[in-house]
Design a protein around this motif. Structure first.
Motif, PDB file in Angstrom:
ATOM      1  N   ARG A 137      -7.065  11.512   4.791  1.00  0.00           N
ATOM      2  CA  ARG A 137      -7.482  10.261   4.159  1.00  0.00           C
ATOM      3  C   ARG A 137      -6.262   9.450   3.750  1.00  0.00           C
ATOM      4  N   LYS A 138      -6.505   8.231   3.346  1.00  0.00           N
ATOM      5  CA  LYS A 138      -5.422   7.360   2.913  1.00  0.00           C
ATOM      6  C   LYS A 138      -5.020   7.724   1.481  1.00  0.00           C
ATOM      7  N   PRO A 139      -3.700   7.873   1.195  1.00  0.00           N
ATOM      8  CA  PRO A 139      -3.287   8.227  -0.173  1.00  0.00           C
ATOM      9  C   PRO A 139      -3.504   7.087  -1.143  1.00  0.00           C
ATOM     10  N   ARG A 140      -3.713   7.447  -2.403  1.00  0.00           N
ATOM     11  CA  ARG A 140      -3.887   6.467  -3.483  1.00  0.00           C
ATOM     12  C   ARG A 140      -2.701   6.607  -4.423  1.00  0.00           C
ATOM     13  N   PHE A 141      -1.716   5.739  -4.249  1.00  0.00           N
ATOM     14  CA  PHE A 141      -0.474   5.834  -5.018  1.00  0.00           C
ATOM     15  C   PHE A 141      -0.600   5.111  -6.362  1.00  0.00           C
ATOM     16  N   THR A 142       0.026   5.706  -7.375  1.00  0.00           N
ATOM     17  CA  THR A 142      -0.027   5.130  -8.725  1.00  0.00           C
ATOM     18  C   THR A 142       1.349   4.797  -9.291  1.00  0.00           C
ATOM     19  N   GLY A 143       2.411   5.195  -8.576  1.00  0.00           N
ATOM     20  CA  GLY A 143       3.755   4.939  -9.091  1.00  0.00           C
ATOM     21  C   GLY A 143       4.193   5.949 -10.126  1.00  0.00           C
ATOM     22  N   ARG A 144       3.553   7.105 -10.117  1.00  0.00           N
ATOM     23  CA  ARG A 144       3.912   8.167 -11.087  1.00  0.00           C
ATOM     24  C   ARG A 144       4.228   9.458 -10.341  1.00  0.00           C
ATOM     25  N   SER A 157       7.323  13.618  -8.024  1.00  0.00           N
ATOM     26  CA  SER A 157       6.282  12.701  -8.469  1.00  0.00           C
ATOM     27  C   SER A 157       4.878  13.141  -8.097  1.00  0.00           C
ATOM     28  N   GLU A 158       3.926  12.624  -8.848  1.00  0.00           N
ATOM     29  CA  GLU A 158       2.520  12.822  -8.515  1.00  0.00           C
ATOM     30  C   GLU A 158       2.191  12.129  -7.192  1.00  0.00           C
ATOM     31  N   ASP A 159       2.852  11.010  -6.904  1.00  0.00           N
ATOM     32  CA  ASP A 159       2.607  10.309  -5.635  1.00  0.00           C
ATOM     33  C   ASP A 159       2.950  11.193  -4.438  1.00  0.00           C
ATOM     34  N   PHE A 160       4.028  11.979  -4.543  1.00  0.00           N
ATOM     35  CA  PHE A 160       4.378  12.888  -3.446  1.00  0.00           C
ATOM     36  C   PHE A 160       3.292  13.947  -3.260  1.00  0.00           C
ATOM     37  N   ARG A 161       2.795  14.467  -4.377  1.00  0.00           N
ATOM     38  CA  ARG A 161       1.731  15.469  -4.290  1.00  0.00           C
ATOM     39  C   ARG A 161       0.446  14.844  -3.740  1.00  0.00           C
ATOM     40  N   GLU A 162       0.181  13.599  -4.135  1.00  0.00           N
ATOM     41  CA  GLU A 162      -0.994  12.895  -3.618  1.00  0.00           C
ATOM     42  C   GLU A 162      -0.878  12.659  -2.120  1.00  0.00           C
ATOM     43  N   ALA A 163       0.312  12.321  -1.644  1.00  0.00           N
ATOM     44  CA  ALA A 163       0.514  12.111  -0.212  1.00  0.00           C
ATOM     45  C   ALA A 163       0.234  13.398   0.567  1.00  0.00           C
ATOM     46  N   ALA A 164       0.663  14.532   0.027  1.00  0.00           N
ATOM     47  CA  ALA A 164       0.418  15.816   0.693  1.00  0.00           C
ATOM     48  C   ALA A 164      -1.073  16.129   0.725  1.00  0.00           C
ATOM     49  N   ARG A 165      -1.774  15.868  -0.383  1.00  0.00           N
ATOM     50  CA  ARG A 165      -3.223  16.117  -0.416  1.00  0.00           C
ATOM     51  C   ARG A 165      -3.949  15.210   0.574  1.00  0.00           C
ATOM     52  N   ALA A 166      -3.545  13.935   0.601  1.00  0.00           N
ATOM     53  CA  ALA A 166      -4.200  12.983   1.494  1.00  0.00           C
ATOM     54  C   ALA A 166      -3.995  13.365   2.955  1.00  0.00           C
ATOM     55  N   GLU A 215       0.811  -1.218   0.000  1.00  0.00           N
ATOM     56  CA  GLU A 215       0.000   0.000   0.000  1.00  0.00           C
ATOM     57  C   GLU A 215       0.847   1.271   0.000  1.00  0.00           C
ATOM     58  N   THR A 216       2.171   1.143   0.053  1.00  0.00           N
ATOM     59  CA  THR A 216       3.019   2.326   0.089  1.00  0.00           C
ATOM     60  C   THR A 216       3.402   2.784  -1.321  1.00  0.00           C
ATOM     61  N   ALA A 217       4.111   3.902  -1.392  1.00  0.00           N
ATOM     62  CA  ALA A 217       4.419   4.515  -2.689  1.00  0.00           C
ATOM     63  C   ALA A 217       5.470   3.707  -3.461  1.00  0.00           C
TER      64      ALA A 217
END
Length: 261
Positions: free
Chosen positions: A254-261, A240-249, A202-204
């Motif tokens: 909420r739990k981040p949704r990582f995509t590997g991008r 990465s987008e995953d880093f930005r997603e982690a900040a938003r989450a 479930e991690t990045a």
């Protein structure tokens, strides 16, 4: 063309199980099996949908190493025998370099090259039937240096000396005590390995890939030769987008949704 004896299944989303399916040889690998195992890990390593890989063997055994009978038949061709040896090392390297968490699910024997294969995984989960060893001293052989290096990383120099000099086969409890096995389990080893790695899946992905490359380089004393590659992986994660997603989450609790991008 003969069917591959390396099977890849997907028991749940994001998770792949690679099974050596040669129970008639306690999953000792011949040239084709080493080749297909290498290819399976290269393919899964490049697959963005795969977040966790479990490696196991069919029929109650993990892997008895190299198929001595098949290799003995090939030794008359000196050039091909060296190609065979090189293919084994390339398979080990492919498993170790896979940019995903890799967990060995060990039942029964994991000896010689099978022990080496398990050491190339990030973690090892074993059931009570697990039997681990490197009996090269009983065969008049010397363990390849890179494999002995991995053994010493895992269990320490003193334990590695004992294992190599005694050429013993050690049970699950002893293998866990010295640090070869990361976890002991009751029941199915593959299911236990999937549970062991559930949080990792479930991690990045870019974070895992970068950290794994760093750790491999540190343990091999290759940080400086690989500095540019490692620094590039750090920068890629930073951007990465995953880093930005982690900040938003985090901000949205909420739990981040990582995509590997």
């Amino acid at each position: 063309m003969a069917a591959s004896e390396i099977l890849v299944t997907r028991p749940q989303p994001g998770c792949a199980v690679v099974t050596i399916d040669r129970p008639h040889r306690r999953n000792a690998c011949d040239f084709a099996a080493w080749t297909d195992l290498k290819s399976a890990f290269e393919t899964l390593g490049a697959d963005t949908e795969t977040k966790l890989i479990v490696l196991t063997g069919a029929g109650g055994h993990f892997c008895a190493g190299d198929d001595i009978v098949a290799f003995s038949e090939a030794r008359s061709d000196v050039a091909f025998a060296q190609v065979w040896r090189d293919r084994i090392q390339a398979c080990y390297a492919a498993v170790q370099a896979t940019p995903k968490p890799v967990i060995a699910a060990i039942s029964g024997v994991s000896v010689g090259g099978g022990c080496s294969l398990a050491m190339c995984c990030d973690f090892r989960v074993g059931d009570a039937s697990a039997r681990i060893g490197v009996p090269v001293a009983k065969l008049g052989l010397v363990y390849p240096t890179i494999q002995l290096q991995r053994l010493a990383w895992l269990i320490g120099a003193s334990n590695a000396r004992k294992w190599i000099y005694e050429a013993g086969i050690y049970d699950a409890a002893e293998s866990h005590r010295v640090g070869f096995l990361d976890a002991l389990c009751e029941g199915d080893a593959v299911e236990a390995a999937l549970r062991f790695g559930a949080a990792m899946a479930e991690t990045a992905p870019l974070s895992i890939a970068g950290s794994k490359a760093q750790l491999n380089a540190i343990l091999a004393g290759q940080v400086e030769p690989r500095r540019a590659e490692l620094d590039a992986m750090v920068r890629r994660a930073d951007e990465s987008e995953d880093f930005r997603e982690a900040a938003r989450a985090f901000a949205e609790k909420r739990k981040p949704r990582f995509t590997g991008r």
